[in-house]
Design a protein around this motif. Sequence first.
Motif, PDB file in Angstrom:
ATOM      1  N   ALA C 222       0.889  -1.328  -0.288  1.00  0.00           N
ATOM      2  CA  ALA C 222       0.298  -0.074   0.008  1.00  0.00           C
ATOM      3  C   ALA C 222       0.914   0.999  -0.017  1.00  0.00           C
ATOM      4  CB  ALA C 222      -0.951   0.039   1.429  1.00  0.00           C
ATOM      5  N   ASN C 223       2.183   1.208   0.556  1.00  0.00           N
ATOM      6  CA  ASN C 223       3.025   2.323   0.469  1.00  0.00           C
ATOM      7  C   ASN C 223       3.856   2.230  -0.290  1.00  0.00           C
ATOM      8  OD1 ASN C 223       4.374   0.638   2.049  1.00  0.00           O
ATOM      9  ND2 ASN C 223       4.813   1.373   3.617  1.00  0.00           N
ATOM     10  N   SER C 224       3.576   0.978  -1.314  1.00  0.00           N
ATOM     11  CA  SER C 224       4.696   1.161  -3.019  1.00  0.00           C
ATOM     12  C   SER C 224       4.973   2.466  -3.410  1.00  0.00           C
ATOM     13  CB  SER C 224       4.329  -0.382  -3.663  1.00  0.00           C
ATOM     14  OG  SER C 224       3.512   0.240  -3.456  1.00  0.00           O
ATOM     15  N   PRO C 225       5.744   2.470  -4.788  1.00  0.00           N
ATOM     16  CA  PRO C 225       6.063   3.706  -5.477  1.00  0.00           C
ATOM     17  C   PRO C 225       4.489   3.254  -6.517  1.00  0.00           C
ATOM     18  CG  PRO C 225       8.093   2.915  -5.214  1.00  0.00           C
ATOM     19  CD  PRO C 225       6.630   1.771  -4.329  1.00  0.00           C
ATOM     20  N   GLU C 226       3.860   2.373  -6.541  1.00  0.00           N
ATOM     21  CA  GLU C 226       2.777   2.854  -7.504  1.00  0.00           C
ATOM     22  C   GLU C 226       2.038   2.902  -7.045  1.00  0.00           C
ATOM     23  OE1 GLU C 226       4.804  -0.103  -6.788  1.00  0.00           O
ATOM     24  OE2 GLU C 226       5.738  -0.618  -8.294  1.00  0.00           O
ATOM     25  N   MET C 227       2.094   2.521  -5.578  1.00  0.00           N
ATOM     26  CA  MET C 227       0.544   3.342  -5.081  1.00  0.00           C
ATOM     27  C   MET C 227       0.299   4.773  -4.699  1.00  0.00           C
ATOM     28  SD  MET C 227      -1.256   0.847  -4.513  1.00  0.00           S
ATOM     29  CE  MET C 227      -3.187   1.181  -3.504  1.00  0.00           C
ATOM     30  N   VAL C 228       1.945   5.270  -4.634  1.00  0.00           N
ATOM     31  CA  VAL C 228       1.763   6.602  -4.783  1.00  0.00           C
ATOM     32  C   VAL C 228       0.785   6.723  -5.706  1.00  0.00           C
ATOM     33  CG1 VAL C 228       3.616   8.644  -4.105  1.00  0.00           C
ATOM     34  CG2 VAL C 228       3.195   6.325  -2.533  1.00  0.00           C
ATOM     35  N   ALA C 229       1.930   6.756  -6.836  1.00  0.00           N
ATOM     36  CA  ALA C 229       1.869   6.968  -8.900  1.00  0.00           C
ATOM     37  C   ALA C 229       0.403   6.989  -8.381  1.00  0.00           C
ATOM     38  CB  ALA C 229       2.091   6.239  -9.458  1.00  0.00           C
ATOM     39  N   VAL C 230      -0.548   5.734  -7.759  1.00  0.00           N
ATOM     40  CA  VAL C 230      -2.099   6.138  -7.832  1.00  0.00           C
ATOM     41  C   VAL C 230      -2.565   7.513  -7.146  1.00  0.00           C
ATOM     42  CG1 VAL C 230      -3.934   4.726  -7.238  1.00  0.00           C
ATOM     43  CG2 VAL C 230      -2.117   4.109  -8.359  1.00  0.00           C
ATOM     44  N   TRP C 231      -2.302   7.497  -5.903  1.00  0.00           N
ATOM     45  CA  TRP C 231      -3.037   8.962  -5.161  1.00  0.00           C
ATOM     46  C   TRP C 231      -2.577   9.897  -5.876  1.00  0.00           C
ATOM     47  CZ3 TRP C 231      -6.760   7.959  -1.756  1.00  0.00           C
ATOM     48  CH2 TRP C 231      -6.802   6.844  -1.346  1.00  0.00           C
ATOM     49  N   ASN C 232      -1.836  10.351  -6.645  1.00  0.00           N
ATOM     50  CA  ASN C 232      -0.848  11.407  -7.484  1.00  0.00           C
ATOM     51  C   ASN C 232      -1.876  11.446  -8.454  1.00  0.00           C
ATOM     52  OD1 ASN C 232       1.137  12.607  -6.329  1.00  0.00           O
ATOM     53  ND2 ASN C 232       1.983  11.350  -6.896  1.00  0.00           N
ATOM     54  N   ARG C 233      -1.871  10.359  -9.372  1.00  0.00           N
ATOM     55  CA  ARG C 233      -2.404  10.378 -10.796  1.00  0.00           C
ATOM     56  C   ARG C 233      -4.240  11.008  -9.827  1.00  0.00           C
ATOM     57  NH1 ARG C 233      -2.830   8.556 -16.004  1.00  0.00           N
ATOM     58  NH2 ARG C 233      -1.275  10.180 -15.753  1.00  0.00           N
ATOM     59  N   PHE C 234      -4.554  10.174  -9.238  1.00  0.00           N
ATOM     60  CA  PHE C 234      -6.259  10.105  -8.764  1.00  0.00           C
ATOM     61  C   PHE C 234      -6.082  12.044  -8.302  1.00  0.00           C
ATOM     62  CE2 PHE C 234      -9.052   9.922  -4.468  1.00  0.00           C
ATOM     63  CZ  PHE C 234      -9.703   9.628  -5.599  1.00  0.00           C
ATOM     64  N   SER C 235      -5.747  12.563  -7.456  1.00  0.00           N
ATOM     65  CA  SER C 235      -5.523  14.216  -7.169  1.00  0.00           C
ATOM     66  C   SER C 235      -5.174  14.850  -8.496  1.00  0.00           C
ATOM     67  CB  SER C 235      -4.197  14.668  -6.583  1.00  0.00           C
ATOM     68  OG  SER C 235      -4.062  15.610  -6.916  1.00  0.00           O
TER      69      SER C 235
END
Lengths: 384, 279, 424
Positions: C222-235
Amino acid sequence: MRNNRDRYIAFVMLLPSLILVGIFVYGFIGQAIQTSMTDWGQNPAQPPLAATVIKSFVGLQNYENIMTDTLEFYFRNALVNTFFFTVLFVLGCVAAGMILALLLDQKVVGEGFFRTIFLFPMALSFVVTGTIWRWMLQPGGGVNILPQVLFGLPPIEFSWINSRDVWLPFEWGNVPAYLTMAGIAILAFLAVRYASARRWRASRYAVLAAVIVLLVFAARLWDFVWLPLDTPEAETPIAPKGFNAALVGIIIAAVWQMSGYTMAMFIAGIRGVPEELREAARVDGCSELDVYRRIVLPQLNPIILSAMIILGHISLKIFDLVFAMAGPDNAKAVVPGLLVYTEGFRENAFAKASAIAVIMLFFVTLIIVPYLWSQLRESRSRGR
Amino acid sequence: MSMTAYQWRRYTIRTAIYVALILLTVVFLTPVYLVVVTSLKDPAAINLATAWNTPETPYWQSFSEVLDAFGPRLQNSFALVIGATMLSSLLGSLNGYVFAKWRIPGERYLFPLMLFGMFIPYQAILIPLFDFMRSVNLYGGVIGLILIHTVYGLPITTLIFRNFYVDIPDEMLEAAAIDGADFFGIYQHVVFPLSIPGFVVVVIWQFTQIWNEFLFGVTMTNTDSQPITVGLAQLAGGEAVKWNLPMAGAIVAALPPLLVYIVLGRYFIRGLLAGSVKG
Amino acid sequence: MKKRLLIIGVLVMTLSLIGIVRAQDLSGQLEIFSWWSGDEGPALEALIALYNSQNPNVEVINATVTGGSGVNAKAVLKTRMLGGTPPDTFQVHAGQELTGTWVVAGRMQDLSGLYAEQGWNEAFPPDLIDLLTVDGAIYSVPVNIHRSNVLWYNPAKVEEWGVSVPATWDEFLAACPTLQAAGVTPLVVGEAWTVNHLWESIALGILGADGWNGIWTGETLANSPEMVAVWNRFSEILACSNVGADSAGLSWQQAVDKVLAGEAAFNIMGDWAAGYMSTTLGLEPGVGFGFAPAPDTAGSFMWLSDSFGLPVGAPNPDNTIAWLSLLGSVEGQNAFNPLKGSIPARTDAVAAAPDLYNAYLQSAAEDWAGNRLVGSLAHGVAANERFMGDFNTVMEVFIASGSAEAAASAMSAVCITSGACAGA
């Protein structure tokens, strides 16, 4: 006169009620407190809904979690919301009720009619009120377009139930300081009042209590005492505390429903003031305004206090209304009663939900027990 | 005949009072207008921008749909309200009599301990209550719900009756006792006849409280024993809310307690102070 | 150990019951617990009518408790199950809402015997059966399938604005300024849960089907770079939406209404939106409204499903088995789904009666049979109820702080407390 046999019968007649209340109130509260000190629903290895769940005793762990865990900010938001909701709801009802009562005390034609109108929302269920006001406060409809419909003015843009605005923001970490200041202020006020009444001993106790409060605060600053208010600093950017604008609509609906109740209490109180007393004041040259200010309102003080406490405890428990108006997932309009429901019955975190319920109970107890005590002492001292 | 300054002043104040009262009446009734108007609209004609318009032709069908949807829940609510109100009033009257006029061991503590029960948040006792109801085989029916509402109604009914009975002069009871009346005799011949207003107050209170209650209604029943508030939540709770139905449902659900208030409202006000603990 | 034995015992009993049941007439009661009323009521009633025609001596009790999207119903069900007075069968979302809540608690009976007898192992897609299975035992019968990752639009308006229907989020973000310049909300969302709903489509788009499934098996942290990318894209995507404006006050229907009215360009919602537009509003799929897989998710079908199971201690298990047999049959699925506006969970049901299904549902059925299938988070398939509730907290952290890292680490913490991401 009334003999021992009859006294015995009297007690026996009372007994079933005592037993029922004993079980349904105190027995069940005991069970809830017990549950709040277990890990029911907190331990992933123990499915919370199994037929036999092994519930381990964890002491005050659940309480510490909801007070300090960064991700449990919903509960702390709920506490802050309850504070603002209570203050505004109680003041709103007292003010509205007072205005209505004073207006109706002017020997108006059709008094019964007006009274019925102002009182009727009291007869409704919170579910009904919530359903109605959700429709009244729809963005782009209802109240918001009323200026437009009536006067052709621009519509109101405010989002009554779903606003994310936070007014009067403050830091959760400062709450202990605020509480300390409030405590000292109240105690100082009491000390001065007792002193002016020449009740020296009571006054000294108040001063002593204020010093203790200050010492506890200081000790906490230097980490001598742990208080459950120490929260991680990460709190603020995630969930700013303050008065959530999303409560405004719910407060309006609640005041609409309950101000008739305060009105009725105040009318009864005003009617309780003997007409001779008022007449005597008039003879002494008091204007109608003075009669209210000097004779009627002072007599109403205890009733106002009663009203505030009754309304205050209702607002601590508020649930149906918020549920019907804002739904279970409105982060800005969350209240403890709602959290008990969602944490318990949706997320199966029964121990955590019990802890929240026990805290609700604690606050209710805090205002109700002294109230009950003073009310009953008063009636006892009047003799009977 | 010209008015004096005093008369002018008085006239202005009177006018201001009536204007204020009429304005407040309008404010209090605005939601009612919106509810009635919406409940009478064809669902297709309901939209936000025209929310305040009156319906072109009244669409009464909402009400028949609502009555269909409520089905036996209206009956359940009536059975529940009548049963629980009667039981809690009678027990409350008896308790109030004992607390007001008899010296009971530990009375000083028992009475406040009992009263406290009306202030607790019911969420706190929900799960233990459920376990208990099931263990005594009363879960899920109207009877069980009557028991629950009776018990949690006891504190308030006891309180109201006690406050009524405290005002009965002890001399009247003494006189009856001298005439040979015992515990029940005093109740029957002195206390009960004087407590009609108390009963009216208690019945109104209990009736509205129990009729309007939701939490126990939704968690302590099976489908065939649900009360009306649960029916209303069903109407208002679906995903696609057609506002005519919840509004019509709100009217139907609100009507019985409203009628009671309108007919018996003065008793409510007369006895209201008794309801806020004041001894 | 004892529990295992008990389960085996129940299994044997169930199997033997099935044999007997067929031979005799059923009687007594069948209490069906659900939160289907209102618009969803007729579909259930059609099934009940069918059941009654087959089993005229069984009295069916249609126990619905609605309010707040099943919240009340779930509360009532929990008190009843905890108290040991379960209904004969109850509605439950297939996946973790079933397995993570009820199966792990030992409250459900194994139905794999019924599956074998009815030949359902071939009729339902294996990916679906997997999510109903714990340790080789199957615990419920899915009656319908909804798709979560669908993009809705108004074809006439999209043409008018001169934008194409985005196949990727990059295309959407490129079209965003154009739409905003035209005074149109590029993407409309509604109240809290619809934001979670949008998030899962975006996450699926970026992580892909394997990456999405990996969240729940512990392979995608859940705290992997891929997931951070998901949240950034979501933003980035939320910046093109009405979040922070009027979103929280809109029901999903109102959000759809805005698309149809041309106030907003696109909406991501489950395909109950198709039912709303075609049945309630009378629009023709493909003409009155357009649909496409959510950007970057073509080839993946994010599903959710209502299913019914047999709780331990059900008072009338024979009647329940007959009910479940009806639910899983082609006849039952085709009686229910056209009215509900969903597709059958069976891959062979639509072909048996294609006329019952409109253009949208036929295309969804095609995808259901051919796409990669992944479970929805927002609707109870992928994660347990604890995680779902706590995910609201994660979302609130993200919306309040605007920080992808904060959201990712909050989600990581929630993964641990709920135990939802360790693999079931």
